[in-house]
Motif scaffolding. Structure first.
Motif, short mmCIF file in Angstrom:
data_model
loop_
_atom_site.label_atom_id
_atom_site.label_comp_id
_atom_site.label_asym_id
_atom_site.label_seq_id
_atom_site.Cartn_x
_atom_site.Cartn_y
_atom_site.Cartn_z
N ASP A 188 46.02 34.45 35.94
CA ASP A 188 46.84 34.04 34.79
C ASP A 188 46.88 32.52 34.66
O ASP A 188 46.93 31.99 33.55
CB ASP A 188 48.26 34.57 34.93
CG ASP A 188 48.39 36.04 34.53
OD1 ASP A 188 47.40 36.59 34.00
OD2 ASP A 188 49.45 36.63 34.76
N ASP A 189 46.85 31.84 35.80
CA ASP A 189 46.93 30.37 35.76
C ASP A 189 45.79 29.78 34.93
O ASP A 189 46.00 28.82 34.19
CB ASP A 189 46.88 29.79 37.18
CG ASP A 189 48.22 29.87 37.89
OD1 ASP A 189 49.11 30.58 37.39
OD2 ASP A 189 48.36 29.22 38.94
N GLY A 244 52.95 31.20 44.92
CA GLY A 244 51.52 31.34 45.16
C GLY A 244 51.06 30.91 46.53
O GLY A 244 51.82 30.35 47.33
N ASN A 245 49.78 31.19 46.84
CA ASN A 245 49.18 30.76 48.10
C ASN A 245 47.73 30.34 47.87
O ASN A 245 47.19 30.49 46.77
CB ASN A 245 49.33 31.81 49.20
CG ASN A 245 48.81 33.18 48.81
OD1 ASN A 245 47.93 33.31 47.97
ND2 ASN A 245 49.37 34.22 49.42
N ASP A 253 50.97 39.26 39.12
CA ASP A 253 51.81 38.14 38.70
C ASP A 253 52.26 37.31 39.90
O ASP A 253 53.23 36.56 39.81
CB ASP A 253 53.03 38.70 37.96
CG ASP A 253 53.83 37.62 37.26
OD1 ASP A 253 53.23 36.63 36.82
OD2 ASP A 253 55.07 37.75 37.17
N LEU A 254 51.56 37.44 41.02
CA LEU A 254 52.05 36.86 42.27
C LEU A 254 51.23 35.69 42.80
O LEU A 254 51.67 35.00 43.72
CB LEU A 254 52.10 37.95 43.36
CG LEU A 254 53.02 39.14 43.08
CD1 LEU A 254 52.91 40.16 44.21
CD2 LEU A 254 54.46 38.68 42.93
N ARG A 290 46.54 37.94 49.28
CA ARG A 290 46.61 39.10 50.17
C ARG A 290 45.97 40.32 49.51
O ARG A 290 45.39 41.18 50.18
CB ARG A 290 48.07 39.39 50.52
CG ARG A 290 48.28 40.65 51.35
CD ARG A 290 49.69 40.75 51.89
NE ARG A 290 50.68 40.34 50.90
CZ ARG A 290 52.00 40.38 51.10
NH1 ARG A 290 52.46 40.80 52.27
NH2 ARG A 290 52.84 40.00 50.18
N LEU A 291 46.05 40.41 48.19
CA LEU A 291 45.45 41.53 47.46
C LEU A 291 43.96 41.64 47.72
O LEU A 291 43.42 42.75 47.83
CB LEU A 291 45.69 41.36 45.96
CG LEU A 291 47.11 41.48 45.44
CD1 LEU A 291 47.17 41.00 44.00
CD2 LEU A 291 47.59 42.91 45.55
#
Length: 613
Positions: free
Chosen positions: A325-326, A375-376, A302-303, A307-308
């Motif tokens: 999700d977006d 977000g990034n 949800d971030l 980085r994940l």
């Protein structure tokens, strides 16, 4: 990387069963074998609070429990089988006897994954692994390459989404247990289907959760939306981390699972020097070397944080992919008009082009829903690192009435949405029944035995819907009828319109697989343009020649537009598919077979046109 410690009951035909359990504060631990005459065995205390012992009397199928300090008797936290449910003794599993026939199977590369998410209990009338096997050829014929199974870790009762599991190592008894899962995976590999297992490492369910009796598996440092957080960075964290590392390795090694879908990783709290997810990936890489196999990790997050999936040498955790999700929210809001809850701020036409090229809308932008910058950037990430969908268990099942898109939009719009997902540069995922517009809802269901817990679940569902403008009364999660109503009907076999939609999905998937620039897309070479006046989206895939060109008329009226011409493009465009054709249940189309560069073209309302050079 920490040294792993084997836990649970491990049977060897040569020596018997070794029992190992972590109970750091116990003064004495015994294992009880529930034979006709119970056998009680004292375990030896070892470093870091582990207790271990060997018994030649403990054979496959033997029921057993652990007794702490002569008083508290509990099932094994690392039990691999709970044949009589979450409150009864554990049973020993033998992983040596199953006859695998998948030795020649190799996991597919991630960019070939076309995912089908399903729930074992509602995928078939019987709701078992065995019952699923006969339907695998249907999925293969549709074009699916990987099934994603919602969690099967043992939960209370026989009806549950799986996210309330309390024995992460035990395969749900009502689905068919360990043997049933192995048969299913073996059959999937025989069909050329990869298997993704959904695992939950962010919380544990409430009923049957006895972990606190054994040790500090949880920490008060953090709170998750579902209760106390698991202890991944507090005192005594090493054995807790080991518990879940061993769980992941078990699915991959003993059940031949190809990929793990990691549930809600934003709720895995770890402020240590090496995050749990990074170390998990390291242990899996070591297993890959040992077995000469390739495994894939897909995170739900949800971030909007890359980085994940960034390499560890770049400060990332090294996972392979994550859900977007977006993408779902943009598509859903655009076509349903919903603008409440987490759909606030979504549904704008320019967001559709952005999410097609970048997977995220909020990549450092202010979010109206979150009231903060969020977000990034995904600029340096490959398209295959993002999984996209228009429906999934969360987005359908967490609606008050569990409506699928087939209840919210018309037939032609369903075809447009299918095109957006399957022709995106990302890895497409379908939710079971989506491909033929299943009419049954997918609802939230449980089968708890604690009356207070049942009422708490009912209240929690009611409160969850308060942010949305949905009308009606939520079905009772505890009711068996709620579960039965969620089962697939496979009505496409008798409904011609539904069968046309399924055949349309099949053709879309075939086009994706057989067109080079779609088979391995490159989002950096994708042109995405939308004319907000005529509401026509242009997508041109240029990862390889021949280029593919998809046009989407998102409006309710016929639209005339002019084809774009990429600078390096040459030759004419050939029509591969038009969703308005009668064979796909449309009103018909007079679309010419060949089109010149920059040709003017008329698109029927709510339609998709696919061209290739």
């Amino acid at each position: 990387m920490s040294i792993l410690r084997e836990i649970g009951a491990h049977y060897s035909p040569d020596s018997g069963t070794v029992f190992t359990v972590w109970a750091p504060k116990a003064k004495k631990v015994e294992v009880v074998l529930h034979k006709p005459e119970p056998i009680q065995i004292s375990l030896q205390h070892e470093a870091m609070g582990y207790w271990t012992g060997l018994s030649e009397f403990a054979t496959p199928g033997t029921r057993y429990t652990f007794v702490l300090d002569g008083e508290t008797e509990r099932p094994d936290p690392a039990s691999q089988h709970q044949p009589d449910g979450v409150h009864k003794p554990s049973a020993i599993v033998d992983h040596h006897t199953f006859t695998w026939t998948d030795k020649k199977w190799k996991n597919l590369p991630l960019h070939e994954y076309i995912i089908y998410e399903l729930h074992v209990g509602t995928f078939t009338k019987a709701g078992t692994f065995d019952a699923m096997i006969e339907h695998l050829p249907e999925l293969k014929e549709l074009g699916i390459t990987a099934i994603e199974i919602m969690p099967v870790a043992q939960f209370p009762g026989s009806r549950n989404w799986g996210y309330d599991g309390v024995f992460p190592f035990a395969v749900q008894n009502s689905y068919g247990g360990p043997e049933g899962l192995k048969k299913l995976v073996n059959a999937c590999h025989a069909q050329g289907l990869a298997v993704i297992m959904d695992v939950v490492y962010n919380h544990m369910g409430p009923e049957g959760n006895y972990l606190n009796d054994f040790g500090p598996y949880f920490t008060d440092k953090y709170k998750t939306p579902w209760g106390t957080a698991l202890n991944f960075d507090d005192n005594y964290a090493d054995p807790v981390r080991n518990f879940f590392f061993q769980n992941a390795l078990m699915w991959l090694r003993d059940y031949h699972i190809d990929a793990l879908r990691l549930d809600a990783v934003h709720a895995i709290y770890d402020m240590g020097a090496k995050h749990f997810l990074e170390e998990l990936q390291e242990h899996v890489k070591e297993l890959e070397t040992q077995l000469d196999r390739n495994f894939i990790h897909i995170a739900e997050s949800d971030l909007n944080d890359v980085r994940l999936i960034n390499p560890t040498e770049c400060g990332g955790y090294g996972l392979d992919a994550q859900w977007s999700d977006d993408f779902h929210h943009v598509v859903h809001a655009m076509f349903t008009g919903e603008q409440d809850g987490y759909y606030v701020g979504f549904g704008k036409p320019e967001q559709l082009t952005k999410v097609m090229q970048r997977a995220f809308v909020y990549d450092g932008l202010y979010s109206e829903h979150r009231h903060r910058t969020f977000g990034n950037s995904t600029e340096h990430n490959k398209a295959e690192q993002f999984v996209v969908c228009s429906q999934n268990h969360d987005q359908v099942g967490n609606r008050m009435l569990g409506e699928r898109l087939s209840e919210l939009v018309d037939f032609e719009t369903l075809k447009v949405i299918a095109g957006l997902v399957i022709l995106s540069p990302f890895q497409p995922m379908l939710f079971m029944g989506e491909e033929y517009a299943e009419q049954n809802p997918f609802l939230y269901f449980v089968s708890h035995s604690d009356k207070d817990l049942i009422e708490a679940v009912r209240k929690g569902r009611h409160d969850e819907f308060s942010a949305f403008a949905w009308q009606g009364e939520a079905p009772d999660p505890q009711s068996k009828d709620t579960f039965e109503r969620s089962k697939l009907t496979r009505s496409y076999t008798s409904n011609p319109k539904q069968n046309q939609l399924r055949e349309y999905y099949k053709r879309l998937i075939q086009i994706r697989k057989t067109t080079r620039c779609l088979a391995k897309p490159d989002k950096s070479k994708l042109i995405a343009r939308i004319d907000e006046t005529d509401q026509v989206l242009h997508l041109i895939h240029r990862a390889a020649e021949p280029y593919a060109y998809a046009l989407f008329n998102l409006s309710d009226t016929e639209q005339t537009t002019r084809l774009l011409q990429p600078d390096e493009a040459h030759g004419n465009w050939k029509t591969l598919l038009t969703s308005a054709a009668e064979e796909w249940g449309g009103s018909g189309s007079s679309q010419p077979e060949l089109l010149e560069q920059k040709a003017e073209i008329t698109l029927p309302p709510k339609s998709v046109l696919i061209l290739v050079q």
